[in-house]
Design a protein around this motif. Structure first.
Motif, PDB file in Angstrom:
ATOM      1  N   SER A 104       0.810  -1.217   0.000  1.00 17.08           N
ATOM      2  CA  SER A 104       0.000   0.000   0.000  1.00 17.08           C
ATOM      3  C   SER A 104       0.849   1.275   0.000  1.00 17.08           C
ATOM      4  O   SER A 104       0.322   2.359   0.256  1.00 17.08           O
ATOM      5  N   THR A 105       2.138   1.151  -0.292  1.00 22.68           N
ATOM      6  CA  THR A 105       3.023   2.315  -0.268  1.00 22.68           C
ATOM      7  C   THR A 105       3.973   2.297  -1.454  1.00 22.68           C
ATOM      8  O   THR A 105       4.808   1.397  -1.584  1.00 22.68           O
ATOM      9  N   LYS A 142       7.087   3.958  -3.335  1.00 24.05           N
ATOM     10  CA  LYS A 142       8.252   4.744  -2.922  1.00 24.05           C
ATOM     11  C   LYS A 142       8.946   5.363  -4.129  1.00 24.05           C
ATOM     12  O   LYS A 142       9.211   4.689  -5.116  1.00 24.05           O
ATOM     13  N   LEU A 171       7.209   8.800   0.017  1.00 26.71           N
ATOM     14  CA  LEU A 171       6.335   7.644   0.222  1.00 26.71           C
ATOM     15  C   LEU A 171       4.906   8.058  -0.105  1.00 26.71           C
ATOM     16  O   LEU A 171       4.360   8.990   0.500  1.00 26.71           O
ATOM     17  N   HIS A 193       1.197   7.045   0.101  1.00 32.24           N
ATOM     18  CA  HIS A 193       0.390   6.143   0.920  1.00 32.24           C
ATOM     19  C   HIS A 193      -1.013   5.984   0.342  1.00 32.24           C
ATOM     20  O   HIS A 193      -1.725   6.960   0.145  1.00 32.24           O
ATOM     21  N   ASP A 223      -3.238   4.089   1.972  1.00 29.93           N
ATOM     22  CA  ASP A 223      -4.005   3.455   3.058  1.00 29.93           C
ATOM     23  C   ASP A 223      -4.493   4.393   4.145  1.00 29.93           C
ATOM     24  O   ASP A 223      -4.635   3.996   5.294  1.00 29.93           O
ATOM     25  N   TYR A 270       3.501  14.425   3.948  1.00 29.31           N
ATOM     26  CA  TYR A 270       2.716  13.193   3.901  1.00 29.31           C
ATOM     27  C   TYR A 270       1.923  13.181   2.607  1.00 29.31           C
ATOM     28  O   TYR A 270       1.147  14.099   2.324  1.00 29.31           O
TER      29      TYR A 270
END
Length: 261
Positions: A118-119, A121, A132, A134, A136, A150
């Motif tokens: 789920s990430t 990079k 990163l 994300h 999720d 984020y």
């Protein structure tokens, strides 16, 4: 032709259409369990940025006060004109122009891999940064601002699924055509939109749209449209589009430290 004849013709047209759709698509597609499993395109691998525009701002450090193309307001220009690379170096802030709002414009290579299911990079050799993306959820409670912030991501689905188009209905949009990955980045540490000091604040939000395309000669590219919104220093969103070409291997990958000059 009577009503029964018209109904027969209608059924004859509808049944093949339905059968084709079911045969071509196999019924409703299964719901992907993870972002990696559900990826409509493959962005992994090594990529090199191709600089075809804004050479004077991307390939060399612009002179002090050269903020052409960036919609800075008066407050933003004042901060930018006070740019002092020696002061940034002394403060250990050489990476101010390598944050998420600017890093994809820095010439160099990127390496994209799945850190987990789920990430996604993104590593850059310029400045040795790691992003990163994300799939999720939300930032963890207590998360602190950073250069890369984020990033929340999601795959954009084709509006009518994928597969072969049905006759008379137009082309079906494939994941490789048009925007496929959307990213929103917040929790940013204040930095620069270019190396010569045009600022962005901690209130900045970055929207990105990643597109993948394949050329007739076999070359694979991705294009990222970046929209930087900052109510503190920008009069309007700052929009750029950056191109990357896929490389066959890690040749040329050369991680380097951030530079303030």
């Amino acid at each position: 032709m009577g009503s029964r004849g018209s109904a027969a013709v209608l059924i004859a047209l509808v049944l093949p259409f339905s059968a084709y759709a079911q045969a071509g698509r196999g019924g409703p597609p299964p719901v992907p369990k993870t972002a990696k499993e559900g990826a409509p395109v493959d962005l992994t691998g090594y990529w090199v940025s191709v600089v075809t525009e804004d050479w004077r701002w991307r390939m060399v450090t612009p002179i002090r006060g050269d903020f052409a193309g960036i919609p800075l307001n008066a407050a933003g220009r004042k901060v930018g004109e006070a740019w002092d690379p020696a002061k940034d170096e002394a403060a250990g802030e050489q990476c101010r122009s390598y944050g998420a709002p600017a890093i994809m414009r820095v010439p160099g290579r990127v390496h994209i891999t799945w850190e987990d299911d789920s990430t996604l990079k993104i590593e850059t050799d310029a400045g040795s940064q790691t992003r990163l993306l994300h799939f999720d959820g939300k930032p963890p409670e207590g998360a602190k601002p950073s250069w890369q912030g984020y990033s929340a991501a999601h795959w954009e689905r084709p509006p009518r699924g994928s597969g072969l188009p049905l006759a008379g209905l137009g082309a079906v949009r494939e994941g490789m055509h048009g925007r496929s990955l959307e990213v929103v980045t917040t929790l940013l540490r204040p930095g620069y939109l270019r190396k010569n000091g045009p600022p962005y604040s901690a209130n900045t939000v970055v929207n990105e749209y990643y597109d993948l395309s394949k050329e007739p000669n076999g070359d694979v590219w991705f294009h990222v449209t970046t929209i930087v919104k900052d109510p503190q220093y920008l009069e309007e969103p700052f929009v750029t589009s950056t191109d990357f070409k896929k490389q066959p291997d890690a040749s040329g990958w050369n991680p380097s430290a951030c530079s303030a000059r």
